[in-house]
Design an enzyme around this catalytic site. Structure first.
Site, PDB file in Angstrom:
ATOM      1  N   GLU A  91      -2.425   6.767   2.671  1.00  0.00           N
ATOM      2  CA  GLU A  91      -1.627   5.969   3.599  1.00  0.00           C
ATOM      3  C   GLU A  91      -0.136   6.165   3.408  1.00  0.00           C
ATOM      4  OE1 GLU A  91      -2.774   1.819   3.474  1.00  0.00           O
ATOM      5  OE2 GLU A  91      -4.840   2.434   3.142  1.00  0.00           O
ATOM      6  N   CYS A 104       7.247   4.947   2.943  1.00  0.00           N
ATOM      7  CA  CYS A 104       6.526   4.735   1.692  1.00  0.00           C
ATOM      8  C   CYS A 104       5.402   5.764   1.639  1.00  0.00           C
ATOM      9  CB  CYS A 104       5.961   3.318   1.678  1.00  0.00           C
ATOM     10  SG  CYS A 104       4.858   2.995   0.306  1.00  0.00           S
ATOM     11  N   CYS A 111      -6.329   5.714  -7.333  1.00  0.00           N
ATOM     12  CA  CYS A 111      -5.476   5.486  -8.507  1.00  0.00           C
ATOM     13  C   CYS A 111      -6.381   5.076  -9.649  1.00  0.00           C
ATOM     14  CB  CYS A 111      -4.489   4.349  -8.198  1.00  0.00           C
ATOM     15  SG  CYS A 111      -3.322   3.996  -9.528  1.00  0.00           S
ATOM     16  N   CYS A 115      -5.041  -1.902 -11.585  1.00  0.00           N
ATOM     17  CA  CYS A 115      -4.400  -3.207 -11.428  1.00  0.00           C
ATOM     18  C   CYS A 115      -5.289  -4.112 -10.568  1.00  0.00           C
ATOM     19  CB  CYS A 115      -3.022  -3.066 -10.777  1.00  0.00           C
ATOM     20  SG  CYS A 115      -1.908  -2.058 -11.751  1.00  0.00           S
ATOM     21  N   CYS A 118      -4.643  -4.785  -6.685  1.00  0.00           N
ATOM     22  CA  CYS A 118      -4.336  -3.647  -5.824  1.00  0.00           C
ATOM     23  C   CYS A 118      -5.588  -3.020  -5.218  1.00  0.00           C
ATOM     24  CB  CYS A 118      -3.579  -2.599  -6.637  1.00  0.00           C
ATOM     25  SG  CYS A 118      -3.105  -1.164  -5.668  1.00  0.00           S
ATOM     26  N   GLY A 163      -1.527   5.426  -5.638  1.00  0.00           N
ATOM     27  CA  GLY A 163      -1.328   6.324  -6.768  1.00  0.00           C
ATOM     28  C   GLY A 163      -0.224   5.877  -7.695  1.00  0.00           C
ATOM     29  N   GLU A 164      -0.271   6.431  -8.901  1.00  0.00           N
ATOM     30  CA  GLU A 164       0.757   6.161  -9.900  1.00  0.00           C
ATOM     31  C   GLU A 164       1.572   7.454 -10.038  1.00  0.00           C
ATOM     32  OE1 GLU A 164       2.294   3.838 -11.809  1.00  0.00           O
ATOM     33  OE2 GLU A 164       3.348   5.574 -12.628  1.00  0.00           O
ATOM     34  N   SER A 195       8.203   4.050  -8.017  1.00  0.00           N
ATOM     35  CA  SER A 195       7.658   2.839  -8.625  1.00  0.00           C
ATOM     36  C   SER A 195       6.545   3.179  -9.601  1.00  0.00           C
ATOM     37  CB  SER A 195       7.121   1.922  -7.515  1.00  0.00           C
ATOM     38  OG  SER A 195       6.608   0.737  -8.080  1.00  0.00           O
ATOM     39  N   SER A 218       6.739  -2.039 -11.921  1.00  0.00           N
ATOM     40  CA  SER A 218       5.858  -3.149 -11.559  1.00  0.00           C
ATOM     41  C   SER A 218       5.614  -3.975 -12.805  1.00  0.00           C
ATOM     42  CB  SER A 218       4.540  -2.607 -11.012  1.00  0.00           C
ATOM     43  OG  SER A 218       4.804  -1.836  -9.860  1.00  0.00           O
ATOM     44  N   LEU A 219       6.373  -5.043 -12.930  1.00  0.00           N
ATOM     45  CA  LEU A 219       6.289  -5.850 -14.151  1.00  0.00           C
ATOM     46  C   LEU A 219       5.233  -6.939 -13.973  1.00  0.00           C
ATOM     47  CD1 LEU A 219       7.732  -5.639 -16.841  1.00  0.00           C
ATOM     48  CD2 LEU A 219       9.359  -7.354 -16.038  1.00  0.00           C
ATOM     49  N   HIS A 220       5.404  -7.754 -12.968  1.00  0.00           N
ATOM     50  CA  HIS A 220       4.402  -8.748 -12.569  1.00  0.00           C
ATOM     51  C   HIS A 220       4.047  -9.791 -13.620  1.00  0.00           C
ATOM     52  CE1 HIS A 220       4.031  -6.305  -9.064  1.00  0.00           C
ATOM     53  NE2 HIS A 220       3.189  -5.423  -9.535  1.00  0.00           N
ATOM     54  N   ASN A 294      -0.098  -9.715  -1.377  1.00  0.00           N
ATOM     55  CA  ASN A 294      -0.936  -9.425  -0.221  1.00  0.00           C
ATOM     56  C   ASN A 294      -2.361  -9.610  -0.678  1.00  0.00           C
ATOM     57  OD1 ASN A 294      -0.018  -8.473   2.407  1.00  0.00           O
ATOM     58  ND2 ASN A 294       1.202  -7.025   1.217  1.00  0.00           N
ATOM     59  N   CYS A 337      -0.896  -2.044   0.315  1.00  0.00           N
ATOM     60  CA  CYS A 337      -1.390  -0.847  -0.347  1.00  0.00           C
ATOM     61  C   CYS A 337      -2.898  -0.649  -0.242  1.00  0.00           C
ATOM     62  CB  CYS A 337      -1.056  -0.926  -1.832  1.00  0.00           C
ATOM     63  SG  CYS A 337       0.480  -1.760  -2.149  1.00  0.00           S
TER      64      CYS A 337
HETATM   65  N1  SAH Z   1       1.561   2.797  -9.106  1.00  0.00           N
HETATM   66  C1  SAH Z   1       2.902   2.399  -8.774  1.00  0.00           C
HETATM   67  C2  SAH Z   1       3.229   2.460  -7.314  1.00  0.00           C
HETATM   68  C3  SAH Z   1       2.226   1.978  -6.313  1.00  0.00           C
HETATM   69  S1  SAH Z   1       2.030   0.272  -6.000  1.00  0.00           S
HETATM   70  C4  SAH Z   1       3.202   1.039  -9.354  1.00  0.00           C
HETATM   71  O1  SAH Z   1       2.323   0.442  -9.954  1.00  0.00           O
HETATM   72  O2  SAH Z   1       4.338   0.582  -9.245  1.00  0.00           O
HETATM   73  C5  SAH Z   1       3.504  -0.314  -5.261  1.00  0.00           C
HETATM   74  C6  SAH Z   1       3.788  -1.770  -5.582  1.00  0.00           C
HETATM   75  O3  SAH Z   1       2.911  -2.661  -4.865  1.00  0.00           O
HETATM   76  C7  SAH Z   1       3.590  -2.102  -7.047  1.00  0.00           C
HETATM   77  O4  SAH Z   1       4.604  -2.954  -7.478  1.00  0.00           O
HETATM   78  C8  SAH Z   1       2.260  -2.799  -7.039  1.00  0.00           C
HETATM   79  O5  SAH Z   1       2.097  -3.554  -8.196  1.00  0.00           O
HETATM   80  C9  SAH Z   1       2.361  -3.588  -5.769  1.00  0.00           C
HETATM   81  N2  SAH Z   1       1.089  -4.083  -5.250  1.00  0.00           N
HETATM   82  C10 SAH Z   1      -0.119  -3.505  -5.295  1.00  0.00           C
HETATM   83  N3  SAH Z   1      -1.045  -4.276  -4.696  1.00  0.00           N
HETATM   84  C11 SAH Z   1      -0.403  -5.368  -4.246  1.00  0.00           C
HETATM   85  C12 SAH Z   1      -0.811  -6.536  -3.538  1.00  0.00           C
HETATM   86  N4  SAH Z   1      -2.070  -6.710  -3.186  1.00  0.00           N
HETATM   87  N5  SAH Z   1       0.127  -7.457  -3.246  1.00  0.00           N
HETATM   88  C13 SAH Z   1       1.425  -7.255  -3.606  1.00  0.00           C
HETATM   89  N6  SAH Z   1       1.862  -6.182  -4.254  1.00  0.00           N
HETATM   90  C14 SAH Z   1       0.961  -5.253  -4.589  1.00  0.00           C
END
Ligand code: SAH
Length: 352
Positions: A91, A104, A111, A115, A118, A163-164, A195, A218-220, A294, A337
């Site tokens: 995508e 994007c 991937c 996570c 995701c 993907g990462e 990212s 992506s700290l979260h 999301n 994503c």
């Molecule tokens: N692998 C990389 C880039 C892809 S994800 C990474 O981890 O950063 C891009 C961003 O979207 C990341 O910050 C990821 O954590 C976030 N993301 C993935 N799924 C999501 C969701 N369902 N809601 C909000 N953010 C999400």
């Protein structure tokens, strides 16, 4: 014989390749320019016809095509489902901002980072994308814009699709170099964000590449305990090491780092978490991007209320941490994503 993917090659490489195939060097330069304009061989009108036929037999000009697209009625965001030559799909999301068109792109099919919030990772990694495919995603978006009769072209790129990127390091670096080839697509690396979920050794490598891309992490979570609940990579690298790598990145590139933080109800979204985060980021040249979660239907994580976002944001601001909230774009088109790809794959399976 496997066809060569011309989008993945530098101008010098295409010139050499052309020469090896018996064409004069200046033809190589012409081909390179056409490729970066998104042309297919039939469109390379200043090449002799028999040469175009030979190229068609041995090379690929458009490794990525738009299989389907959905345009948001809310904000004009376009979500692409891109077809790759081997039948896989990824995508991309095209967003219009005041400063230009931002795309994007994906760096892998699927991937393997796992996570929990995701959708891209639900079935693991299928394969890495090539540099030529990453560029191909941009070229396909530009062709889409041209077909719509629009003047604008992609000016900004974020490596935030499926993907990462740092798990496909070499191809990503090659792709970044392609963006600034002479006579090529010429997208400034200052307009590129990468990212990562925080693969520390590769972050250190990236810092040494001397490329002015914006690093997003992506700290979260404000601590490892919470981070481990949603991100398996947190079992390998701790936040302390990640922040240390970020400091190196800031020092080497002079650019601030962006931390992405998706607010998940009951997990990381409390005021106490905001305070803990502020404490850890204190004094760092950074910015926090809050992402409303999301919700992915295969996952049981929940987003948060407006109030929760506001309190989290205010708390960071009071501690002098630069923070914004990511605009929610394309909410009506499965902009999150991996969701569109999954929906389409599931329908294909249902139809089969
Ligand atoms: N692998 C990389 C880039 C892809 S994800 C990474 O981890 O950063 C891009 C961003 O979207 C990341 O910050 C990821 O954590 C976030 N993301 C993935 N799924 C999501 C969701 N369902 N809601 C909000 N953010 C999400």
């Amino acid at each position: 014989m496997e066809k060569v993917e011309l989008t993945g090659m530098t101008r010098a490489e295409i010139t050499d390749w052309a020469r090896e195939n018996g064409f004069p060097a200046f033809r190589g330069k012409q081909i390179f320019e056409w490729i970066h304009r998104g042309a297919d061989f039939d469109g390379m009108t200043n090449l002799p016809k028999d040469m175009r036929e030979k190229l068609k037999a041995s090379a690929v000009a458009q490794p990525v095509t738009v299989q389907l697209h959905r345009e948001s009625a809310l904000d004009g965001t376009v979500k692409f489902l891109y077809a790759l030559r081997d039948g896989n799909c990824v995508e991309g999301v095209l967003m219009q901002y005041k400063y230009g068109m931002s795309l994007c792109i994906s760096t892998q099919v699927g991937c393997r980072m796992g996570c929990r919030f995701c959708a891209s990772t639900l079935e693991g990694r299928v394969r890495d994308l090539t540099a030529g495919e990453m560029l191909g995603e941009i070229l396909a978006a530009n062709r889409f814009l041209a077909e719509q009769g629009r003047e604008a072209r992609v000016s900004h790129v974020v490596l935030m699709g499926s993907g990462e990127p740092l798990d496909n390091y070499d191809q990503v670096i090659r792709f970044l170099h392609l963006l600034r080839e002479e006579e090529g697509i010429r997208i400034s690396l200052r307009n590129v964000s990468l990212s990562t979920c925080g693969i520390v050794p590769r972050m250190m490598d990236l810092a040494k590449e001397n490329l002015p891309v914006t690093l997003c992490v992506s700290l979260h979570a404000p601590n490892d305990e919470i981070r481990r609940k949603t991100m398996p990579i947190a079992n390998t690298y701790g936040i302390r090491e990640i922040l240390e790598a970020c400091r190196v990145y800031i020092r080497e590139t002079g650019r601030r780092v962006i931390f992405e933080y998706a607010l998940v109800d009951g997990v990381n979204a409390g005021k106490e978490h905001a305070l803990e985060l502020a404490e850890r980021l204190r004094g760092m040249q950074c910015h926090v991007n809050l992402i409303p979660l999301n919700e992915v239907k295969e996952r049981n994580l929940k987003g948060v209320s407006e109030d929760t976002v506001r309190v989290f944001m205010q708390t960071l601001e009071e501690k002098h941490i630069s923070v914004t909230r990511r605009r929610e774009m394309g909410d009506d088109i499965e902009g999150a994503c991996g969701q569109l790809r999954r929906t389409v794959l599931q329908h294909q399976e249902a139809d089969a």
